[in-house]
Design a protein around this motif. Structure first.
Motif, mmCIF file in Angstrom:
data_model
loop_
_atom_site.group_PDB
_atom_site.id
_atom_site.type_symbol
_atom_site.label_atom_id
_atom_site.label_comp_id
_atom_site.label_asym_id
_atom_site.label_seq_id
_atom_site.Cartn_x
_atom_site.Cartn_y
_atom_site.Cartn_z
ATOM 1 N N GLN A 112 -74.863 16.550 11.346
ATOM 2 C CA GLN A 112 -74.413 15.246 10.506
ATOM 3 C C GLN A 112 -72.654 15.396 10.735
ATOM 4 O O GLN A 112 -72.137 16.278 10.592
ATOM 5 N N VAL A 113 -73.147 13.719 11.067
ATOM 6 C CA VAL A 113 -71.481 13.546 10.914
ATOM 7 C C VAL A 113 -70.769 13.913 9.400
ATOM 8 O O VAL A 113 -71.209 12.851 8.884
ATOM 9 N N ARG A 114 -69.944 13.721 10.279
ATOM 10 C CA ARG A 114 -68.832 13.972 8.493
ATOM 11 C C ARG A 114 -67.453 13.571 8.915
ATOM 12 O O ARG A 114 -66.778 14.359 9.971
ATOM 13 N N MET A 115 -66.896 13.229 7.635
ATOM 14 C CA MET A 115 -65.444 12.398 8.017
ATOM 15 C C MET A 115 -65.067 12.591 6.293
ATOM 16 O O MET A 115 -64.850 12.277 5.617
ATOM 17 N N VAL A 116 -63.955 13.573 6.528
ATOM 18 C CA VAL A 116 -62.709 14.534 5.684
ATOM 19 C C VAL A 116 -61.468 14.214 5.493
ATOM 20 O O VAL A 116 -60.669 13.955 6.413
ATOM 21 N N GLN A 117 -61.456 12.888 4.808
ATOM 22 C CA GLN A 117 -60.012 12.360 4.498
ATOM 23 C C GLN A 117 -58.548 13.335 3.604
ATOM 24 O O GLN A 117 -59.113 13.746 3.318
ATOM 25 N N SER A 118 -57.568 13.396 4.066
ATOM 26 C CA SER A 118 -56.941 13.489 3.390
ATOM 27 C C SER A 118 -55.815 13.246 3.029
ATOM 28 O O SER A 118 -55.407 11.877 3.579
ATOM 29 N N GLY A 119 -54.393 12.955 1.984
ATOM 30 C CA GLY A 119 -53.822 12.165 2.438
ATOM 31 C C GLY A 119 -53.353 11.226 0.408
ATOM 32 O O GLY A 119 -54.386 11.211 -0.154
ATOM 33 N N GLY A 120 -52.654 10.493 1.110
ATOM 34 C CA GLY A 120 -52.989 8.706 -0.096
ATOM 35 C C GLY A 120 -51.459 9.963 -1.404
ATOM 36 O O GLY A 120 -51.035 10.390 -0.455
ATOM 37 N N GLY A 121 -51.679 9.037 -2.032
ATOM 38 C CA GLY A 121 -51.207 9.333 -3.360
ATOM 39 C C GLY A 121 -50.095 7.571 -4.189
ATOM 40 O O GLY A 121 -50.700 7.037 -3.613
ATOM 41 N N SER A 122 -48.975 8.405 -4.676
ATOM 42 C CA SER A 122 -48.785 7.010 -5.727
ATOM 43 C C SER A 122 -47.120 7.171 -5.148
ATOM 44 O O SER A 122 -46.171 8.441 -4.641
ATOM 45 N N VAL A 123 -46.551 5.636 -3.908
ATOM 46 C CA VAL A 123 -45.879 5.292 -3.501
ATOM 47 C C VAL A 123 -44.575 4.385 -4.142
ATOM 48 O O VAL A 123 -45.584 3.390 -4.781
ATOM 49 N N GLN A 124 -43.319 4.387 -4.082
ATOM 50 C CA GLN A 124 -43.040 2.842 -4.549
ATOM 51 C C GLN A 124 -42.582 2.039 -3.415
ATOM 52 O O GLN A 124 -42.880 2.051 -1.726
ATOM 53 N N ALA A 125 -42.743 0.567 -3.701
ATOM 54 C CA ALA A 125 -42.248 -0.199 -2.422
ATOM 55 C C ALA A 125 -41.621 0.379 -1.217
ATOM 56 O O ALA A 125 -39.985 0.744 -2.367
ATOM 57 N N GLY A 126 -41.530 0.013 -0.437
ATOM 58 C CA GLY A 126 -40.953 0.943 0.146
ATOM 59 C C GLY A 126 -40.891 2.209 1.416
ATOM 60 O O GLY A 126 -40.149 2.174 2.517
ATOM 61 N N GLY A 127 -41.532 2.686 0.118
ATOM 62 C CA GLY A 127 -41.698 4.589 0.708
ATOM 63 C C GLY A 127 -42.983 3.901 1.965
ATOM 64 O O GLY A 127 -43.374 3.147 1.966
ATOM 65 N N SER A 128 -43.141 5.569 1.985
ATOM 66 C CA SER A 128 -44.305 5.907 3.017
ATOM 67 C C SER A 128 -45.444 7.350 2.906
ATOM 68 O O SER A 128 -45.233 7.635 2.076
ATOM 69 N N LEU A 129 -46.503 7.053 3.476
ATOM 70 C CA LEU A 129 -47.538 7.999 3.129
ATOM 71 C C LEU A 129 -48.613 7.956 4.868
ATOM 72 O O LEU A 129 -48.642 7.352 5.747
ATOM 73 N N ARG A 130 -48.816 8.811 4.398
ATOM 74 C CA ARG A 130 -49.433 9.346 5.712
ATOM 75 C C ARG A 130 -51.214 9.931 5.570
ATOM 76 O O ARG A 130 -51.733 10.748 4.405
ATOM 77 N N LEU A 131 -52.161 9.221 6.003
ATOM 78 C CA LEU A 131 -53.806 9.245 5.270
ATOM 79 C C LEU A 131 -53.848 10.286 6.728
ATOM 80 O O LEU A 131 -53.639 10.102 8.235
ATOM 81 N N SER A 132 -55.213 11.675 6.855
ATOM 82 C CA SER A 132 -55.715 12.450 7.819
ATOM 83 C C SER A 132 -57.280 11.802 7.836
ATOM 84 O O SER A 132 -57.400 11.758 6.735
ATOM 85 N N CYS A 133 -58.131 12.021 8.940
ATOM 86 C CA CYS A 133 -59.437 11.691 8.462
ATOM 87 C C CYS A 133 -59.774 13.090 9.830
ATOM 88 O O CYS A 133 -59.741 12.960 10.765
ATOM 89 N N ALA A 134 -61.033 13.495 9.216
ATOM 90 C CA ALA A 134 -61.071 15.307 10.078
ATOM 91 C C ALA A 134 -62.724 14.935 10.101
ATOM 92 O O ALA A 134 -63.243 14.531 9.392
ATOM 93 N N VAL A 135 -62.949 14.863 11.644
ATOM 94 C CA VAL A 135 -64.002 14.626 12.072
ATOM 95 C C VAL A 135 -65.005 15.935 12.815
ATOM 96 O O VAL A 135 -64.203 16.202 13.251
ATOM 97 N N SER A 136 -66.119 15.715 12.188
ATOM 98 C CA SER A 136 -66.738 16.561 12.999
ATOM 99 C C SER A 136 -68.840 16.305 13.010
ATOM 100 O O SER A 136 -68.819 14.941 12.469
ATOM 101 N N GLY A 137 -69.191 16.695 14.061
ATOM 102 C CA GLY A 137 -70.536 16.440 14.105
ATOM 103 C C GLY A 137 -71.009 15.388 15.368
ATOM 104 O O GLY A 137 -72.160 15.485 14.591
ATOM 105 N N ALA A 138 -70.117 14.305 15.471
ATOM 106 C CA ALA A 138 -70.109 13.682 16.640
ATOM 107 C C ALA A 138 -69.212 13.835 17.974
ATOM 108 O O ALA A 138 -68.250 14.725 17.536
ATOM 109 N N ASN A 139 -69.436 13.992 19.228
ATOM 110 C CA ASN A 139 -68.746 13.771 20.019
ATOM 111 C C ASN A 139 -66.990 12.628 19.999
ATOM 112 O O ASN A 139 -67.927 11.193 20.444
#
Length: 115
Positions: A1-28
């Motif tokens: 079974q393919v699973r995709m688990v996200q992390s990161g995100g949130g709140s920031v003021q304009a001009g700021g930075s954020l990073r999202l990540s996605c961990a994948v399992s169950g697929a090549n």
């Protein structure tokens, strides 16, 4: 079974930075493109960025030169680095992988950018 688990995100003021990540399992992972989509309240889900199995990237015009998608074929993760964020980037962000078995989504991560 393919699973995709996200992390990161949130709140920031304009001009700021954020990073999202996605961990994948169950697929090549190495064989498949992975994409990031977003859906703002009251709007349709839109494709933000994608990265192919060979590392080729594509971006929607509104995020070009601000967002960077990358993949780690050892850890089976895909990241979306978001710089110079704008209020119009506010949305729920989803990672996505499509293969012969179906269309798979992460759980969604809220990104909120205040002006």
């Amino acid at each position: 079974q393919v699973r995709m688990v996200q992390s990161g995100g949130g709140s920031v003021q304009a001009g700021g930075s954020l990073r999202l990540s996605c961990a994948v399992s169950g697929a090549n992972f190495r064989l498949h493109a992975v994409s990031w989509y977003r859906q703002a309240q009251g709007k349709q889900r839109e494709l933000v960025a994608s990265i192919s199995s060979d590392g080729t990237t594509n971006y929607v015009d509104s995020v070009k030169d601000r967002f960077t998608i990358s993949r780690d074929n050892v850890r089976w993760t895909v990241a979306l680095q978001m710089n110079d964020l704008k209020p119009e980037d506010t949305a729920v962000y989803y990672c996505n992988l499509q293969n012969s078995r179906g269309n798979f989504w992460g759980q969604g991560t809220q990104v909120t950018v205040s002006s």
